[in-house]
Scaffold this active site. Sequence first.
Site, PDB file in Angstrom:
ATOM      1  N   THR A 169     -85.475 -30.260   6.072  1.00 53.04           N
ATOM      2  CA  THR A 169     -86.907 -29.261   6.247  1.00 53.04           C
ATOM      3  C   THR A 169     -87.827 -29.526   6.551  1.00 53.04           C
ATOM      4  OG1 THR A 169     -86.399 -30.475   3.188  1.00 53.04           O
ATOM      5  CG2 THR A 169     -88.383 -29.237   3.710  1.00 53.04           C
ATOM      6  N   ASP A 200     -88.643 -29.901  -4.043  1.00 53.60           N
ATOM      7  CA  ASP A 200     -89.624 -29.828  -4.786  1.00 53.60           C
ATOM      8  C   ASP A 200     -90.427 -28.567  -3.784  1.00 53.60           C
ATOM      9  OD1 ASP A 200     -89.497 -31.793  -2.294  1.00 53.60           O
ATOM     10  OD2 ASP A 200     -90.673 -30.372  -1.160  1.00 53.60           O
TER      11      ASP A 200
HETATM   12  N1  ASP Z   1     -87.911 -32.237   0.386  1.00 59.10           N
HETATM   13  C1  ASP Z   1     -86.783 -31.858   0.303  1.00 59.10           C
HETATM   14  C2  ASP Z   1     -86.132 -32.031  -0.822  1.00 59.10           C
HETATM   15  O1  ASP Z   1     -86.122 -32.994  -1.940  1.00 59.10           O
HETATM   16  C3  ASP Z   1     -85.819 -32.379   1.194  1.00 59.10           C
HETATM   17  C4  ASP Z   1     -87.510 -33.087   2.350  1.00 59.10           C
HETATM   18  O2  ASP Z   1     -87.732 -32.716   2.634  1.00 59.10           O
HETATM   19  O3  ASP Z   1     -86.324 -34.101   2.765  1.00 59.10           O
HETATM   20  O4  ASP Z   1     -85.311 -31.103  -1.143  1.00 59.10           O
END
Ligand code: ASP
Length: 309
Positions: A169, A200
């Site tokens: 991300t 999130d």
């Molecule tokens: N937070 C992101 C999600 O769960 C993935 C990540 O940041 O690693 O979709």
Amino acid sequence: MSSVLVVHGGAWAIPNDLAQASVEGVKAAACGGFAVLKAGGSALDAVETAVRGLEENTVFNAGHGAALNAVGEVELDSIIMDGRTLACGAVSSVKNVAHPVSLARAVMEKTKHVMLTDRGANLFAERIGVVTVPTDALVTELEREDWIKHKSFDTEVREEFNAQWAHDTVGAVAVDCVGNVACATSTGGIRNKMVGRVGDSSVVGCGGYADNLSGAVSCTGHGESILKVTLARLIISHIEQGKSVAEASQLSLQYMGDRVKGAGGAIALSPSGQWSASFTTERMAWAAVEDGVLWYGLQPNERKKEQLS
Ligand code: ASP
């Protein structure tokens, strides 16, 4: 007042063969976003520009290079928020769009809603003339190979979950020369996620939050954990209670680890330009620009410096 922009390229392990490209990617995006601030642009424009740069870069799990879901498709989530008014826009499970952050901004500016999802987000994109891209245009060979290799994950086994991540991300936070703050976050989500799973990243107060009265935050890490503790808002509430942005981030990440066993990272800044990049995963690529200096790092406690000309 001096402007600051911070970006991250996602938490998790980030293997050595992608480390250099991740660091170069966040440095370039931070400089790109900061150029907007330097030219007198708003924090909102700067975070959108920085995140668009990261969505373009296939090293990261956002836009081009996004993680694939359980049926091998791309479903993207993104948020953008304006600290002046608390206006925010978000999209989730959106397909065929190369820059979900700009679609999120259009939701904020052109609709009366905060979030559009799936088909609705795509219909809106079509209505406002967003150029769509073919499904495969966002999929990299590396992601397809990794997806085949890691057909399943168990979020209870942290090391294994960590190890299967090659890239992640992206997000940005900024404060401009008049003290306005903004945040943006964009992701392909967790590899092998169920179709329709929303993490999130597109949820206000979880993947991001921005308020001129306290600061701006963009998060990364295990989405289900971040959702449970509303990580971005938790960090903001610690700032509201007088903690520095670094302390607020560390306390909140620690709480997420203790309470729900979730790992992750966050970049945060205050309207006065105090900033931090914190994480509880093995690595997180991040970069920040302030006062003609580019800061960056990847490992815990790593903070390198380059003078910008
Ligand atoms: N937070 C992101 C999600 O769960 C993935 C990540 O940041 O690693 O979709």
